[in-house]
Design a protein around this motif. Sequence first.
Motif, PDB file in Angstrom:
ATOM      1  N   GLY A 258       0.593  -1.036   0.375  1.00  0.00           N
ATOM      2  CA  GLY A 258       0.228   0.121   0.217  1.00  0.00           C
ATOM      3  C   GLY A 258       0.588   1.692  -0.191  1.00  0.00           C
ATOM      4  N   ASP A 259       1.138   1.784   1.129  1.00  0.00           N
ATOM      5  CA  ASP A 259       1.632   3.337   1.403  1.00  0.00           C
ATOM      6  C   ASP A 259       2.568   2.997   2.532  1.00  0.00           C
ATOM      7  OD1 ASP A 259      -0.244   3.852   2.862  1.00  0.00           O
ATOM      8  OD2 ASP A 259      -0.879   5.645   2.009  1.00  0.00           O
ATOM      9  N   VAL A 260       3.061   1.962   2.815  1.00  0.00           N
ATOM     10  CA  VAL A 260       3.187   1.456   4.353  1.00  0.00           C
ATOM     11  C   VAL A 260       4.649   0.893   3.696  1.00  0.00           C
ATOM     12  CG1 VAL A 260       3.057   0.253   6.070  1.00  0.00           C
ATOM     13  CG2 VAL A 260       0.946   0.625   5.049  1.00  0.00           C
ATOM     14  N   GLU A 261       5.550   1.919   4.472  1.00  0.00           N
ATOM     15  CA  GLU A 261       7.397   1.219   4.083  1.00  0.00           C
ATOM     16  C   GLU A 261       7.582   0.352   5.780  1.00  0.00           C
ATOM     17  OE1 GLU A 261       9.973   4.081   2.622  1.00  0.00           O
ATOM     18  OE2 GLU A 261       8.853   4.697   1.244  1.00  0.00           O
ATOM     19  N   MET A 262       8.325  -0.807   5.132  1.00  0.00           N
ATOM     20  CA  MET A 262       8.577  -1.584   6.370  1.00  0.00           C
ATOM     21  C   MET A 262       9.752  -1.487   6.299  1.00  0.00           C
ATOM     22  SD  MET A 262       5.269  -4.173   6.587  1.00  0.00           S
ATOM     23  CE  MET A 262       3.592  -3.256   6.809  1.00  0.00           C
ATOM     24  N   LYS A 263      10.710  -2.719   7.764  1.00  0.00           N
ATOM     25  CA  LYS A 263      12.242  -2.949   7.496  1.00  0.00           C
ATOM     26  C   LYS A 263      12.496  -3.668   8.250  1.00  0.00           C
ATOM     27  CE  LYS A 263      16.980  -0.820   8.656  1.00  0.00           C
ATOM     28  NZ  LYS A 263      17.092  -1.906   6.893  1.00  0.00           N
ATOM     29  N   LYS A 264      12.929  -4.791   7.671  1.00  0.00           N
ATOM     30  CA  LYS A 264      12.893  -6.106   8.278  1.00  0.00           C
ATOM     31  C   LYS A 264      13.595  -5.792  10.046  1.00  0.00           C
ATOM     32  CE  LYS A 264      15.382 -11.052   8.518  1.00  0.00           C
ATOM     33  NZ  LYS A 264      16.022 -10.833   7.294  1.00  0.00           N
ATOM     34  N   VAL A 265      13.359  -6.415  10.989  1.00  0.00           N
ATOM     35  CA  VAL A 265      13.414  -6.310  12.207  1.00  0.00           C
ATOM     36  C   VAL A 265      15.228  -7.410  12.502  1.00  0.00           C
ATOM     37  CG1 VAL A 265      13.979  -6.311  14.404  1.00  0.00           C
ATOM     38  CG2 VAL A 265      11.702  -5.183  12.896  1.00  0.00           C
ATOM     39  N   LEU A 266      14.356  -9.100  12.434  1.00  0.00           N
ATOM     40  CA  LEU A 266      14.386 -10.228  12.365  1.00  0.00           C
ATOM     41  C   LEU A 266      13.782 -11.202  11.987  1.00  0.00           C
ATOM     42  CD1 LEU A 266      15.207 -11.172  16.305  1.00  0.00           C
ATOM     43  CD2 LEU A 266      13.652  -9.437  15.609  1.00  0.00           C
ATOM     44  N   SER A 267      14.517 -12.094  12.278  1.00  0.00           N
ATOM     45  CA  SER A 267      13.302 -13.696  11.879  1.00  0.00           C
ATOM     46  C   SER A 267      12.845 -13.847  13.669  1.00  0.00           C
ATOM     47  CB  SER A 267      14.260 -14.588  11.620  1.00  0.00           C
ATOM     48  OG  SER A 267      14.773 -14.823  10.043  1.00  0.00           O
TER      49      SER A 267
END
Length: 334
Positions: A258-267
């Motif tokens: 959508g218009d959301v940006e996310m960044k991986k933290v960890l598994s």
Amino acid sequence: MGAAGSSALARLGLPAQPRPVWLGVAALSLAAVALGTVAWRHARPRRRRRLQRVGTVAQLSIYPIKSCKGVQVNEAECTAMGLRCGHLRDRFWLVIKEDGHMVTARQEPRLVLVSITYENNCLILKAPDMEQLVLPDRLPSSNPLHDCRLFGLDIKGRDCGDEAAQWFTNYLKTEAYRLVQFETSMKGRASKKIFPFVQNYQVAYPDCSPILILSEASLEDLNTRLEKKVKMEYFRPNIVVTGCDAFEEDCWDELLIGDVEMKKVLSCPRCIMTTVDPDTGIIDRKEPLETLKSYRLCDPSEKQIYKSSPLFGIYYSVEKIGNLKVGDPVYQML
């Protein structure tokens, strides 16, 4: 004209010539261009990231009360502290012991049978052999605050009242419990105190991050290895992605949905919670955890982080808030 030229004219007895006006204008023009270039470099927007489509949102789930049933929604606002749909927010309610320590399905497996709907500004809670509980989504400020304890960290919670406390106590039948609610004015748990090496963000009552993503293909892969198949509800993700290969999500770093940006933290390191059957509330203590351990342990270089927990799903922080819905394409930002 330079100093050498002026000296030569003086020796010839000629008056020094003034510097041509056009030289000054040219110098000023060059300076203006240089300054303009610097300003443009600072003002221009960041170079657009290349987007690679990796899948599609198949399911969105909000778990209002930690360890209780999730509520599937077709669209949601993604805030810095997780998914929100109206007044339903992800893991903003928590069952605690009277001393403030959290209670989850790890200790009380039958919590997974508590279902939640939302009507007329109230949460409606239902559970086997119990009358429904009607819980207002906004609590009186006169209700006491509790010092709660989640995984060794302190966080506040507003008491939801004696009726809610009695309802959970009567349902679980083991000791006295209370229900608390997180309020946006409260301070969340800092990510750096959960995992010192991750980016800065806050969480309310989730284990360690505001968003958990898992793919349908990863679940299908697991089920090929199990005698008794399991459902997605065993793993309680917020976002389920379809249209990718099994465990492809392990490689996704930054996502746009959508218009959301996310960044991986960890598994996501999995625990005994995954062995609680969401349909019966019975804890198996073995599967699917044992099968996951047979092929989903971390790389030896990461053992200090994950220890002996198998990895299944990815935790994300929210870098840019916005809205997302079922059917949205999922892009990896490269």
